[in-house]
Design an enzyme around this catalytic site. Structure first.
Site, PDB file in Angstrom:
ATOM      1  N   CYS A  95       0.851  -1.186   0.000  1.00  0.00           N
ATOM      2  CA  CYS A  95       0.000   0.000   0.000  1.00  0.00           C
ATOM      3  C   CYS A  95       0.891   1.242   0.000  1.00  0.00           C
ATOM      4  O   CYS A  95       1.747   1.405   0.875  1.00  0.00           O
ATOM      5  CB  CYS A  95      -0.895  -0.010   1.231  1.00  0.00           C
ATOM      6  SG  CYS A  95      -1.723   1.568   1.557  1.00  0.00           S
ATOM      7  N   GLU A  96       0.706   2.107  -0.973  1.00  0.00           N
ATOM      8  CA  GLU A  96       1.580   3.269  -1.086  1.00  0.00           C
ATOM      9  C   GLU A  96       1.312   4.328  -0.018  1.00  0.00           C
ATOM     10  O   GLU A  96       2.121   5.239   0.166  1.00  0.00           O
ATOM     11  CB  GLU A  96       1.462   3.899  -2.470  1.00  0.00           C
ATOM     12  CG  GLU A  96       0.114   4.528  -2.775  1.00  0.00           C
ATOM     13  CD  GLU A  96       0.053   5.103  -4.185  1.00  0.00           C
ATOM     14  OE1 GLU A  96      -0.587   6.154  -4.344  1.00  0.00           O
ATOM     15  OE2 GLU A  96       0.632   4.503  -5.103  1.00  0.00           O
ATOM     16  N   HIS A  97       0.212   4.210   0.697  1.00  0.00           N
ATOM     17  CA  HIS A  97      -0.116   5.208   1.721  1.00  0.00           C
ATOM     18  C   HIS A  97       0.607   4.955   3.042  1.00  0.00           C
ATOM     19  O   HIS A  97       0.946   5.897   3.757  1.00  0.00           O
ATOM     20  CB  HIS A  97      -1.629   5.244   1.957  1.00  0.00           C
ATOM     21  CG  HIS A  97      -2.410   5.618   0.737  1.00  0.00           C
ATOM     22  ND1 HIS A  97      -3.646   5.077   0.435  1.00  0.00           N
ATOM     23  CD2 HIS A  97      -2.114   6.466  -0.274  1.00  0.00           C
ATOM     24  CE1 HIS A  97      -4.086   5.588  -0.699  1.00  0.00           C
ATOM     25  NE2 HIS A  97      -3.176   6.432  -1.157  1.00  0.00           N
ATOM     26  N   HIS A  98       0.814   3.665   3.380  1.00  0.00           N
ATOM     27  CA  HIS A  98       1.438   3.332   4.662  1.00  0.00           C
ATOM     28  C   HIS A  98       2.631   2.384   4.524  1.00  0.00           C
ATOM     29  O   HIS A  98       3.255   2.031   5.527  1.00  0.00           O
ATOM     30  CB  HIS A  98       0.410   2.689   5.604  1.00  0.00           C
ATOM     31  CG  HIS A  98      -0.788   3.548   5.869  1.00  0.00           C
ATOM     32  ND1 HIS A  98      -1.980   3.385   5.189  1.00  0.00           N
ATOM     33  CD2 HIS A  98      -0.969   4.588   6.725  1.00  0.00           C
ATOM     34  CE1 HIS A  98      -2.847   4.282   5.618  1.00  0.00           C
ATOM     35  NE2 HIS A  98      -2.265   5.020   6.543  1.00  0.00           N
ATOM     36  N   GLN A 136      -5.073  -0.687  -4.747  1.00  0.00           N
ATOM     37  CA  GLN A 136      -5.718  -1.819  -5.414  1.00  0.00           C
ATOM     38  C   GLN A 136      -6.486  -1.375  -6.654  1.00  0.00           C
ATOM     39  O   GLN A 136      -6.529  -2.095  -7.654  1.00  0.00           O
ATOM     40  CB  GLN A 136      -6.647  -2.544  -4.429  1.00  0.00           C
ATOM     41  CG  GLN A 136      -7.277  -3.803  -5.002  1.00  0.00           C
ATOM     42  CD  GLN A 136      -8.090  -4.561  -3.970  1.00  0.00           C
ATOM     43  OE1 GLN A 136      -7.783  -4.518  -2.784  1.00  0.00           O
ATOM     44  NE2 GLN A 136      -9.126  -5.250  -4.405  1.00  0.00           N
ATOM     45  N   HIS A 164      -6.038  -5.846   3.350  1.00  0.00           N
ATOM     46  CA  HIS A 164      -5.076  -4.760   3.508  1.00  0.00           C
ATOM     47  C   HIS A 164      -4.642  -4.660   4.969  1.00  0.00           C
ATOM     48  O   HIS A 164      -5.469  -4.456   5.868  1.00  0.00           O
ATOM     49  CB  HIS A 164      -5.710  -3.429   3.070  1.00  0.00           C
ATOM     50  CG  HIS A 164      -5.977  -3.370   1.594  1.00  0.00           C
ATOM     51  ND1 HIS A 164      -5.295  -2.517   0.748  1.00  0.00           N
ATOM     52  CD2 HIS A 164      -6.851  -4.055   0.812  1.00  0.00           C
ATOM     53  CE1 HIS A 164      -5.736  -2.686  -0.492  1.00  0.00           C
ATOM     54  NE2 HIS A 164      -6.683  -3.610  -0.471  1.00  0.00           N
ATOM     55  N   CYS A 166      -3.112  -2.307   6.321  1.00  0.00           N
ATOM     56  CA  CYS A 166      -3.329  -0.970   6.873  1.00  0.00           C
ATOM     57  C   CYS A 166      -4.710  -0.845   7.502  1.00  0.00           C
ATOM     58  O   CYS A 166      -4.943   0.043   8.327  1.00  0.00           O
ATOM     59  CB  CYS A 166      -3.130   0.107   5.805  1.00  0.00           C
ATOM     60  SG  CYS A 166      -4.192  -0.058   4.360  1.00  0.00           S
TER      61      CYS A 166
END
Length: 207
Positions: A95-98, A136, A164, A166
């Site tokens: 996940c590119e956010h976390h 995703q 996920h 996250c």
């Protein structure tokens, strides 16, 4: 990472990493361990920066893969024009956010227009896009677009079902939630019966 059979001694693991990238990443993770309040000199952490540097390169190796070329390396002329489905393709992404993992399965189908590709190439395309910093939704569309643009089939269908970390380890902490995304082109987009046949094959309740 490559695995090769070596006589009677089992599989011998060989790994290839960029030395400069490994060194720079190791320095970053060494400093991160310090900032998190740990002692990077204690026994269990002494080699951790190096291990993480190598692990992150492996987990994002998709940046070094060309999905279009993967398909083009095995295109064959064939008059078959029925649905080709490769389901339950395991995928692991970040996940590119976390920068936490998400993982699950991809189901991919296409209807050939005079050309087919090797079945393993579909799985490799999924791998090439998944082994990157991702969301995703984008991953689903990238797989679809790659197959549509390289094979020019009558239609492409992609469904991804993933969990996920996250959501499971932090935030709302919902351990059993599954995220489903889908994208379609051509016959799968225009013909409900064709789309439903695909969904029945993969066992999805998506509507």
């Amino acid at each position: 990472m490559d695995f090769s059979l070596h006589g009677n001694h089992g599989y011998v693991k060989t790994e290839t990493y960029d030395d400069e990238t490994t060194l720079k990443l190791s320095e970053v993770y060494l400093e991160s361990i310090k900032l998190l309040g740990e002692d990077p000199t204690r026994e269990g952490l002494q080699k951790t920066p190096l291990r993480v540097a190598k692990a992150m390169q492996f987990l994002t190796q998709g940046y070094n893969m060309n999905p279009d070329e993967i398909i083009r390396s095995a295109i064959f002329k064939e008059d078959y024009q029925q649905m080709v489905v490769v389901k339950d393709i395991e995928l692991y992404s970040m996940c590119e956010h976390h920068l936490l993992p998400f993982f699950g399965k991809a189901h991919v189908a296409y209807i050939p227009r005079h050309h087919i590709t090797g079945l393993s190439k579909i799985a490799r395309v999924v791998e090439a896009f998944a082994r990157r910093m991702q969301v995703q939704e984008r991953l689903t569309t990238q797989i679809k677009d790659c197959i549509q643009n390289t094979l020019n089939p009558l239609g492409v269908a992609v469904v991804i079902e993933a969990q996920h970390m996250c959501m499971q380890m932090r935030g709302v902490q919902k351990q059993h939630s599954v995220t489903t995304t889908s994208d379609f082109t051509g016959a799968f987009l225009k013909n409900m019966a064709t789309r439903q046949e695909f969904l029945n094959i993969i066992g999805s309740n998506l509507h």
